[in-house]
Design an enzyme around this catalytic site. Structure first.
Site, PDB file in Angstrom:
ATOM      1  N   ASP A 140       0.842  -1.198   0.000  1.00  0.00           N
ATOM      2  CA  ASP A 140       0.000   0.000   0.000  1.00  0.00           C
ATOM      3  C   ASP A 140       0.876   1.247   0.000  1.00  0.00           C
ATOM      4  O   ASP A 140       2.095   1.156   0.132  1.00  0.00           O
ATOM      5  CB  ASP A 140      -0.975  -0.010   1.197  1.00  0.00           C
ATOM      6  CG  ASP A 140      -0.308  -0.446   2.504  1.00  0.00           C
ATOM      7  OD1 ASP A 140       0.924  -0.455   2.556  1.00  0.00           O
ATOM      8  OD2 ASP A 140      -1.026  -0.761   3.466  1.00  0.00           O
ATOM      9  N   ASN A 147      -7.655  -2.271  14.209  1.00  0.00           N
ATOM     10  CA  ASN A 147      -9.055  -2.329  13.755  1.00  0.00           C
ATOM     11  C   ASN A 147      -9.292  -3.505  12.805  1.00  0.00           C
ATOM     12  O   ASN A 147     -10.353  -3.617  12.223  1.00  0.00           O
ATOM     13  CB  ASN A 147      -9.467  -1.006  13.090  1.00  0.00           C
ATOM     14  CG  ASN A 147      -8.717  -0.738  11.787  1.00  0.00           C
ATOM     15  OD1 ASN A 147      -7.836  -1.507  11.394  1.00  0.00           O
ATOM     16  ND2 ASN A 147      -9.059   0.346  11.132  1.00  0.00           N
ATOM     17  N   HIS A 180      -7.518  -4.205  10.026  1.00  0.00           N
ATOM     18  CA  HIS A 180      -7.174  -4.029   8.608  1.00  0.00           C
ATOM     19  C   HIS A 180      -5.951  -4.875   8.238  1.00  0.00           C
ATOM     20  O   HIS A 180      -5.109  -5.193   9.074  1.00  0.00           O
ATOM     21  CB  HIS A 180      -6.995  -2.547   8.238  1.00  0.00           C
ATOM     22  CG  HIS A 180      -5.755  -1.878   8.747  1.00  0.00           C
ATOM     23  ND1 HIS A 180      -5.663  -0.520   8.936  1.00  0.00           N
ATOM     24  CD2 HIS A 180      -4.536  -2.364   9.101  1.00  0.00           C
ATOM     25  CE1 HIS A 180      -4.464  -0.206   9.353  1.00  0.00           C
ATOM     26  NE2 HIS A 180      -3.751  -1.301   9.469  1.00  0.00           N
TER      27      HIS A 180
HETATM   28  P1  PGA Z   1       2.264  -2.103  12.719  1.00  0.00           P
HETATM   29  O1  PGA Z   1       1.132  -1.840  11.669  1.00  0.00           O
HETATM   30  O2  PGA Z   1       3.157  -3.167  12.157  1.00  0.00           O
HETATM   31  O3  PGA Z   1       2.979  -0.799  12.811  1.00  0.00           O
HETATM   32  O4  PGA Z   1       1.602  -2.508  13.992  1.00  0.00           O
HETATM   33  C1  PGA Z   1       0.379  -2.898  11.192  1.00  0.00           C
HETATM   34  C2  PGA Z   1      -0.709  -2.388  10.331  1.00  0.00           C
HETATM   35  O5  PGA Z   1      -1.320  -1.354  10.669  1.00  0.00           O
HETATM   36  O6  PGA Z   1      -1.016  -3.029   9.316  1.00  0.00           O
END
Ligand code: PGA
Length: 234
Positions: free
Chosen positions: A63, A123, A125
């Protein structure tokens, strides 16, 4: 379950290294965020030592932000500075959805993703497929939720504001990858990971769609059932 963040990072690095050695022309889907940092550090060290040959590999960022006020906030910059620059990856083989008209067609032309690594947001995602994203979704642009923007704000050491919009591989893009590895580090991810793995498959928890995939590995540095104590970092 691994004993620590370091062990999780090593296990993930070994899986990526193994994929690269077995199939040097592998196509990888790669995440940004805190969780993969330790792994990228290990891969960078192995690559500098000449233990990994990325010359035929292709890497696809999961992304990317849209309307970034500063290029150093971009995920392409993150992947470049944490991994790509230490490898012999050809810049022509490092792809980003923001730069492509049709990311899914591009991935298909490259033979599809062999191994995709995913983090999970609190959340639920995966990549930037926020709650409500349907299973049948290919690469698309989205509005980030407030919780994601807040979580990502803390990465921006020099200030700056997390953009409102981003472009992300869709759920179908991710599920089309031959293998998936989901990483979750820190106790704060236990609740959502439990729901994603053990609850119903629902667009409200995009990570729950991973249970539809036949080849998913989940790496955590906490015990999914251990609500009380854990060796994990937080
Ligand atoms: P993080 O993010 O590895 O910084 O916890 C994961 C994400 O939001 O997909």
């Amino acid at each position: 379950l691994t004993d620590s963040y370091e062990a999780l990072s090593l296990e993930l690095a070994e899986a990526i290294g193994e994929q690269l050695k077995t199939t040097p022309s592998s196509a990888f889907g790669l995440p940004t965020g805190r969780s993969p940092l330790g792994c990228y550090e290990i891969l960078a060290a192995w690559s500098r030592d000449g233990r990994l040959d990325w010359s035929q590999a292709r890497c696809f960022a999961l992304d990317e932000y849209l309307d970034c006020e500063d290029e150093s906030m971009s995920f392409q910059h993150f992947l470049l500075t944490n991994l790509y620059q230490y490898t012999n990856l050809s810049p022509a083989n490092c792809f980003n959805p923001k730069n492509e008209d049709d990311y899914d067609a591009l991935i298909a032309r490259h033979g599809g993703l062999d191994l995709t690594v995913l983090g999970i947001g609190t959340n639920g995602h995966i990549a930037f497929n926020e709650p409500g994203t349907p299973e049948r979704s290919w690469t698309h642009s989205i509005w980030l939720t407030e919780s994601t923007r807040k979580a990502n704000q803390s990465y921006l050491k020099n200030g700056g504001t997390v953009p409102d919009r981003a472009v992300t591989m869709g759920i179908s893009t991710i599920l089309a990858s031959k293998k998936l590895i989901l990483i979750a580090s820190g106790e704060g991810k236990r609740g959502i990971l439990k729901k994603a793995l053990l609850g119903a498959v629902t667009p409200e928890i995009p990570a729950s769609f991973l249970s539809l995939h036949p080849h998913v590995t989940v790496l955590t540095d906490f015990d999914l059932d251990d609500e009380g104590q854990s060796q994990a970092r937080n």
